[in-house]
Design an enzyme around this catalytic site. Structure first.
Site, PDB file in Angstrom:
ATOM      1  N   LYS A   1      53.530  44.242  27.957  1.00  0.00           N
ATOM      2  CA  LYS A   1      53.339  42.285  26.776  1.00  0.00           C
ATOM      3  C   LYS A   1      55.060  42.337  26.662  1.00  0.00           C
ATOM      4  O   LYS A   1      55.214  41.086  27.658  1.00  0.00           O
ATOM      5  CB  LYS A   1      52.429  41.853  25.995  1.00  0.00           C
ATOM      6  CG  LYS A   1      51.118  42.584  25.451  1.00  0.00           C
ATOM      7  CD  LYS A   1      50.313  41.473  26.604  1.00  0.00           C
ATOM      8  CE  LYS A   1      49.307  41.998  27.158  1.00  0.00           C
ATOM      9  NZ  LYS A   1      48.472  41.864  27.565  1.00  0.00           N
TER      10      LYS A   1
ATOM     11  N   ARG B   1      41.976  40.076  35.190  1.00  0.00           N
ATOM     12  CA  ARG B   1      40.425  40.420  35.572  1.00  0.00           C
ATOM     13  C   ARG B   1      39.455  38.983  36.106  1.00  0.00           C
ATOM     14  O   ARG B   1      40.373  37.662  35.830  1.00  0.00           O
ATOM     15  CB  ARG B   1      40.123  40.895  34.522  1.00  0.00           C
ATOM     16  CG  ARG B   1      40.206  40.283  33.893  1.00  0.00           C
ATOM     17  CD  ARG B   1      39.377  40.473  32.312  1.00  0.00           C
ATOM     18  NE  ARG B   1      38.807  39.560  30.644  1.00  0.00           N
ATOM     19  CZ  ARG B   1      40.249  39.385  29.674  1.00  0.00           C
ATOM     20  NH1 ARG B   1      41.418  40.435  30.505  1.00  0.00           N
ATOM     21  NH2 ARG B   1      40.842  38.734  29.284  1.00  0.00           N
TER      22      ARG B   1
END
Ligand code: MV4
Length: 448
Positions: free
Chosen positions: A116, A291
């Site tokens: 992150k 995704r």
């Protein structure tokens, strides 16, 4: 073009991928655990291979078994769907090392966005707006204190390896910082095996707005508008819609162009979602998903573009078949996630579906692998159906939603349909003014 695809997933997303393959003339290989031997994705695929016992780590996360299944079936590509191995860079690399096509981004881009802090730093370099925060991880309490003073309280502590709301802790003022930091560290180490944390300015009333992008391997990237996923419970999305009720066409084009330009600079390939918090007219990058997402159908409904087909095309090396100018947004779409859950405890419930009637009519799409007699296994996600409703505008879309939810019959297992209908009946939801209290309660619960 790819001739045969192994679908490394189950349930409604396995069916979704199967459908796209069929229309493209591509053969399909299903994989399944022993618990899923009579699942619909196994029944509808051209071939199927059992990859292990019920627990996901022994089957749908069993990379060796999945690669063997690809090998023996002669699959040329692997589609990971979402969840399971979809954002596992090592798996994507293994697929490529076996000479197969991974239907998704490069392993490098998956790894980049999985961290992150690196993701956020990359977003800054790509010119995307981010939430003000510590630059990199905070190593000790004095460093955390300095960062928090600079940002101003309240601040959020987030785990570097977290994401999707996991590993977050709210700090209201300087008195609580020390304890919160130690606890967040501990939880991050136990939960993710990585105790690094960073700080962010806490946004009190944000909406979750995510931009869909699609990039090919020839340097082209287009955005497909946004989805508003503000309505969540314990960081699980419950209702998603497109377009966001709080954005106008100009704001949409602006953030969309920014994201598409960022993806061109990154050399990204495939489908991706850039998540932002939005507050008072400003966007703040939080993370990127590499995704296909559960809520992708609302984008398909308003653009008319089959995202899975495009994913397969670009994975096969084809250039995008359309330009940004050709992307048109029509009407409004809402997705209702139907889960098998106990109405009192709101926790997942297994059981056998004794009767099933899916709603129909104009503007109604059902993505589900349910059938009467299907036994919902206790081992996996509780999502059993997605109802995606499209109509000319939000108001009509909500009316159609109520009509469709009311005619959905699922007997044998309790579902959250009553909860979805309560949301729909809520005036704040109708006005699209549903963030604050709900988010506050959620964070208070997450913080205790
Ligand atoms: C935040 C935030 C407030 N301020 N970051 C939750 C999921 C994860 N992707 C990021 N999340 C949040 N990050 C800052 N600096 C509030 C949330 C948040 C949230 C965001 C969107 C929709 C629902 C949410 C529920 C709880 C917390």
């Amino acid at each position: 073009m790819i001739g045969k695809i192994l679908i490394a997933n189950r349930g409604e997303v396995a069916l979704r991928i199967l459908r796209a393959c069929r229309e493209m003339g591509i053969e399909t290989v299903a994989v399944h655990s022993t618990a899923d031997a009579s699942a619909m994705h196994v029944r509808l695929a051209d071939e199927s291979v059992c990859i292990g016992p019920p627990p996901a780590r022994d089957s749908y996360l069993n990379t060796a078994a999945i690669l063997s299944a690809a090998e023996i079936s002669g699959a040329e590509a692997v589609h990971p769907g979402y969840g399971f191995l979809a954002e596992n860079a090592d798996f994507a690399q293994m697929v490529e090392d076996h000479g197969l096509v991974f239907i998704g981004p490069t392993p490098e881009h998956i790894a980049l966005m999985g961290d992150k802090i690196v993701a956020k730093r990359t977003a800054v370099e790509l010119g995307l707006p981010v939430v003000p925060g510590s630059e990199g991880p905070v190593d000790d309490e004095p460093a955390a204190r300095r960062a928090a003073e600079r940002l101003g309280y309240p601040v959020l502590i987030k785990a570097v390896a977290g994401g999707g709301g996991r590993g977050m802790s709210l700090v209201e003022g300087p008195a609580g910082l020390g304890d919160a930091l130690r606890m967040a560290r501990n939880e991050a180490r136990l939960g993710f095996g990585d105790d690094r944390v960073y700080l962010e300015k806490f946004l009190a009333r944000p909406r979750h707005i995510e931009v869909q992008v699609l990039a090919d391997q020839h340097g082209n990237a287009v955005h497909l508008g946004e989805r508003d996923c503000t309505l969540q419970r314990r960081h699980q999305k419950v209702v998603e819609e497109a377009p966001s009720p709080v954005l106008g066409a100009r704001e949409r084009a602006r953030i969309g162009e920014q994201v598409a330009a960022a993806m061109r600079r990154l050399g990204y390939r495939g489908l991706g979602t850039v998540e932002f918090l939005w507050q008072d007219g400003d966007f703040y990058f939080i993370e990127m998903n590499t995704r296909l997402q559960v809520e992708h159908p609302v984008t398909e409904m308003v653009t008319g573009i089959d995202l899975v087909r495009e994913q397969v095309r670009v994975a096969a090396g084809k250039p995008l078949g359309f330009s940004q100018d050709a992307v048109r947004f029509t009407g409004h779409a809402v997705e209702w996630r139907i889960t098998a859950e106990d109405p009192q405890t709101l926790t997942p419930r297994a059981g056998t579906v004794t009767a099933y009637h899916a709603p129909g009519g104009p503007g109604v799409r059902v993505d589900s692998a349910l059938y009467a007699g299907y036994a919902v296994p206790p081992h996996y996600d509780s999502l059993i159906a997605k109802l995606i409703i499209h109509d000319v505008d939000r108001e009509m879309c909500l009316r159609r939603s109520e009509r469709a939810l009311a005619e959905t019959v699922i007997d044998g297992v309790p579902t959250n349909i009553p909860l979805l209908r309560r949301i729909l009946a809520d005036e704040a939801f109708e006005r699209s003014d549903y963030d604050t209290n709900w988010l506050g309660r959620l964070l208070a619960a997450a913080a205790t």
